[in-house]
Write an enzyme that holds these catalytic residues in place. Structure first.
Site, PDB file in Angstrom:
ATOM      1  N   ASP A 268     -24.083  50.612 -11.779  1.00 44.35           N
ATOM      2  CA  ASP A 268     -24.942  49.101 -11.945  1.00 44.35           C
ATOM      3  C   ASP A 268     -24.150  48.519 -13.363  1.00 44.35           C
ATOM      4  O   ASP A 268     -23.390  48.951 -13.840  1.00 44.35           O
ATOM      5  CB  ASP A 268     -26.312  49.471 -12.576  1.00 44.35           C
ATOM      6  CG  ASP A 268     -27.059  48.155 -11.932  1.00 44.35           C
ATOM      7  OD1 ASP A 268     -26.565  47.096 -11.790  1.00 44.35           O
ATOM      8  OD2 ASP A 268     -28.365  48.241 -11.934  1.00 44.35           O
TER       9      ASP A 268
HETATM   10  C1  BGC Z   1     -28.699  45.144 -11.354  1.00 41.52           C
HETATM   11  C2  BGC Z   1     -28.321  45.231 -10.129  1.00 41.52           C
HETATM   12  C3  BGC Z   1     -27.466  44.216  -9.399  1.00 41.52           C
HETATM   13  C4  BGC Z   1     -26.185  44.080 -10.295  1.00 41.52           C
HETATM   14  C5  BGC Z   1     -25.244  42.967  -9.977  1.00 41.52           C
HETATM   15  C6  BGC Z   1     -27.662  44.738 -12.307  1.00 41.52           C
HETATM   16  O1  BGC Z   1     -28.085  44.158 -13.435  1.00 41.52           O
HETATM   17  O2  BGC Z   1     -29.656  46.029 -11.847  1.00 41.52           O
HETATM   18  O3  BGC Z   1     -29.448  45.420  -9.249  1.00 41.52           O
HETATM   19  O4  BGC Z   1     -27.005  44.540  -8.153  1.00 41.52           O
HETATM   20  O5  BGC Z   1     -26.711  43.669 -11.662  1.00 41.52           O
HETATM   21  O6  BGC Z   1     -26.017  41.670 -10.034  1.00 41.52           O
END
Ligand code: BGC
Length: 722
Positions: A268
């Protein structure tokens, strides 16, 4: 489970071997590096230049908002970079791309795997036209906490339902196969337990037993892997004090070794770097080594892999073979997506040139209609049929088209959604409609309430459009007190005091804890954030041209003090009894929720009866048929959903009071009766023992069928598992 399958696999292996042999370390790390482009969905942005693509320093991009530019960038990667490795374009396509479907929590209320698949398919077609080849969806975190903003992104509180959601979404996104130009790779996220963030505070620590973690929180991810998800993303949170971004026991031992997942694990946003803040890594090199050893292949928006891995290699914390293993998986994914053979296949700048895609708008309407949950309807105030002469449409969510999209509708035009007011005006053409917002969604003052009250006084019926702003749900949007924000409660009380029949339309990303409101008004429609067609869908339910069929995928608490409250809780040795002091209850709150899991009314009156099992015993390997009759005693045709639950009354460990096992649906004309059949697979009755191994214990199993988890509405019978 590898994304590379079939006869092309061998050729692709050879290509990957050749590339790996030719790649410099910098180029390898480039393949493990994912950077955000135009939009930012985390605490920091990146500055990716075409030079990063030409030199191979960045192998994947997130949030590029233009198919034309995606194609240009792809051309640089394929035609001007040394090894001609195509870029992987990624996006958060949570509930639609340009056409927006209901938020996942709303869509879950449809209890309809085929609908979930079809909306993911439509989203994939649009995302692919925008150049995207991989989405960070479905989100599969089970959540039982309305404080957590991300409950809006998930399928609710139940792992069985979430597992069905997982399979449907993966099938929808990945379509005919990854190489298809209209398919995108799915990423099941966030593995796992993120929904347990303590006290509902996003990113906070998690406390959960190993057993429950495996049985409840990992189960949807196992289902996604079984359905062939190409990718997985770990959670920002920890399990048993081990952050998921460094959790080899789960990511490597369970996911890779036990489940056999050979696809890509993508971190993430900065999640690997955060191992330092978690206090398990000294620096970026250490963090990178921990994550790589745990099996994370791509670093999304972190510095750990691009900057930390060279140092980790120099210190001997990882070997180049570890890096190669991840590069191989990334290249295999790119190959499986057809990017080497057909690098310009996705990305069609002309696709949206004639505006919205009619078939997708139609699907958005269907999905929105099916996601609406009628939770109260006193004296059948709904439907408004015949249409009233005058209607007051009051509240800050009435004329708020952009809010209807909900969180994570990043790629849609914000004003393209149909507002509630627009939908109502179109549906009640002969009605005099007066609109007053009454107050802002939050903030502001109470001065406009008087005008709203005046409008209510003049009307035959009031539609009171209350709820949250979309920015109150989603990531980093936890609410310690999930009530109506701003002056909306005051507005509601003033409008109710007029004595006019009031129907509340509640836009929200979570259960809103205002029990008095549900008591005080005549009807409440929980409408979540319904997406592009919100206003039309709500109007259809108000007029009665659509008979509501949605059901709550989450238990609706009376008050925050009850949280966590959910259907699958374990029994206590002292079940609540009001007449007995030493029982599991509160002095100041009921123990039952306001609405049970599965609650949802219809304009029809469905009655289940005659629960039958084809046999009283079932053995491992067998499937049991369970049937139940259901009759529509109401005046309108409609769809009913019945749920099959089980309970294992005596086992070697306490088992939940109810476990969801099946969904049955029927559409019935007034007076019509049908028989619904459920299939119970004996092996699904296995549970995770304290040794984390599944066990199937012989003994009695209670089966229940009913419209919701509300105990007094369930029909029950008992079978024997041999
Ligand atoms: C979120 C994810 C997301 C990623 C990319 C993160 O902050 O937790 O769910 O896919 O950002 O945008």
């Amino acid at each position: 489970m590898s994304p590379t399958t079939g006869s092309s696999a061998e050729g692709s292996e050879q290509r990957i071997d050749g590339l790996l042999a030719a790649m410099t370390l910098e180029e390898k790390l480039g393949q493990l590096t994912l950077r955000t482009a135009d939009l930012v969905s985390g605490p920091k942005a990146s500055e990716v230049g075409t030079d990063d693509i030409r030199t191979g320093r960045v192998g994947s991009l997130l949030h590029l908002r233009d198919a034309g530019r995606a194609l240009e960038i792809q051309r640089i990667a394929v035609e001007a970079s040394r090894l001609a490795i195509p870029v992987l374009f990624t996006g958060d396509v949570l509930h639609g791309e340009r056409t927006v479907f209901p938020i996942p929590l709303g869509e879950a209320a449809a209890f309809d795997p085929d609908l979930w698949r079809r909306t993911a398919r439509a989203a994939a077609v649009e995302a692919a036209a925008d150049g995207i080849a991989l989405t960070f969806a479905p989100m599969l975190d089970v959540s039982r906490d309305p404080r957590w903003g991300r409950i809006a992104e998930c399928a609710g509180e139940d792992h069985w339902l979430t597992a069905r959601f997982a399979a449907a979404k993966v099938a929808g996104f990945q379509g005919k196969g990854l190489a298809d130009r209209q398919s995108i790779a799915a990423t099941a996220k966030h593995l796992a337990g993120y929904g347990l963030a303590m006290a509902g505070r996003d990113y906070a620590t998690v406390e959960v037993s190993d057993r429950t973690f495996h049985e409840v929180y990992l189960a949807p991810f196992a289902a996604a892997v079984a359905a062939g998800t190409a990718c997985l993303m770990p959670a920002f949170t920890d399990q048993a004090a081990v952050p998921m971004h460094g959790n080899a026991r789960i990511l490597r031992d369970v996911v890779r070794d036990t489940w056999g997942f050979e696809g890509v694990i993508v971190s993430d946003y900065g999640g690997i770097d955060e191992l330092v803040q978690h206090g398990v890594a000294e620096d970026l090199a250490h963090a990178a080594a921990i994550a790589l050893q745990a099996g994370i292949d791509i670093d999304l928006m972190g510095e750990a892999y691009p900057k930390g891995l060279p140092e980790a290699l120099a210190r001997g914390l990882v070997a180049e073979a570890d890096v190669d293993r991840s590069v191989r998986r990334v290249l295999a994914l790119k190959a499986a997506l057809g990017l080497f053979d057909d690098p310009y296949g996705r990305g069609d700048p002309a696709f949206f040139s004639r505006g919205p895609i009619p078939a997708h708008r139609k699907l958005a309407l269907e999905a929105a209609q099916k996601s609406i949950v009628l939770v109260t309807n006193r004296d059948a105030v709904l439907p408004l049929d015949p249409a009233p002469a005058t209607l007051a449409v009051i509240g800050p969510l009435a004329d708020a088209a952009p809010e209807m999209l909900g969180p994570w509708a990043m790629y849609a035009a914000p004003d393209h959604a149909v507002s509630l007011l627009t939908g109502i005006e179109a549906a009640f053409a002969g009605t005099r409609i007066r609109h007053e917002p009454g107050c802002s969604i939050e903030g502001g003052d109470e001065t406009a309430i008087a005008a709203a009250v005046a409008a209510a006084r003049e009307a035959d019926r009031v539609i009171l459009c209350l709820g949250e702003a979309l920015s109150m749900s989603g990531e980093a949007n936890s609410r310690g007190n999930p009530v109506l924000p701003g002056h909306q409660a005051a507005l509601a009380r003033a409008v109710i005091d007029t004595g006019k029949p009031v129907v509340v339309v509640l836009s929200c990303g979570r259960p809103i804890l205002e029990p008095w409101l549900f008591e005080a008004v005549d009807a409440v429609l929980v409408t979540w954030f319904l997406g592009s067609e919100a206003g039309h869908a709500v109007a259809d339910v108000l007029t009665g041209s659509v008979n509501p069929s949605g059901r709550l995928p989450v238990t609706w608490p009376v008050a925050l003090g009850q949280v966590p409250i959910f259907m699958g809780r374990l029994p206590t040795g002292r079940p609540a009894r009001t007449s007995e002091h030493y029982t599991a209850k509160y002095q100041d709150l009921p123990v039952d929720p306001l609405f049970a899991f599965g609650h949802g009314l219809s304009y029809s009156r469905f009655e289940p009866s005659n629960l039958q099992v084809e046999s009283r015993t079932i053995a491992p390997g067998e499937t049991l048929q369970i049937t139940v009759d259901v009759t529509n005693h109401g005046p309108r045709a409609g769809e009913t959903t019945l749920l099959l639950f089980s309970r294992d009354p005596v086992a070697s460990i306490s088992r939940p009071l109810l476990e969801l096992r099946g969904i049955g649906k029927a559409t019935l004309e007034p007076g019509e009766k049908t028989t619904l059949a459920f299939e119970l697979v004996a092996d699904d009755l296995a549970f995770i023992g304290p040794d984390l191994q599944p066990r199937l214990e012989p003994g009695a199993i209670d089966l229940f069928v009913g419209p919701s988890a509300e105990a007094n509405r369930l029909l029950g019978t008992r079978i024997e598992l041999r």
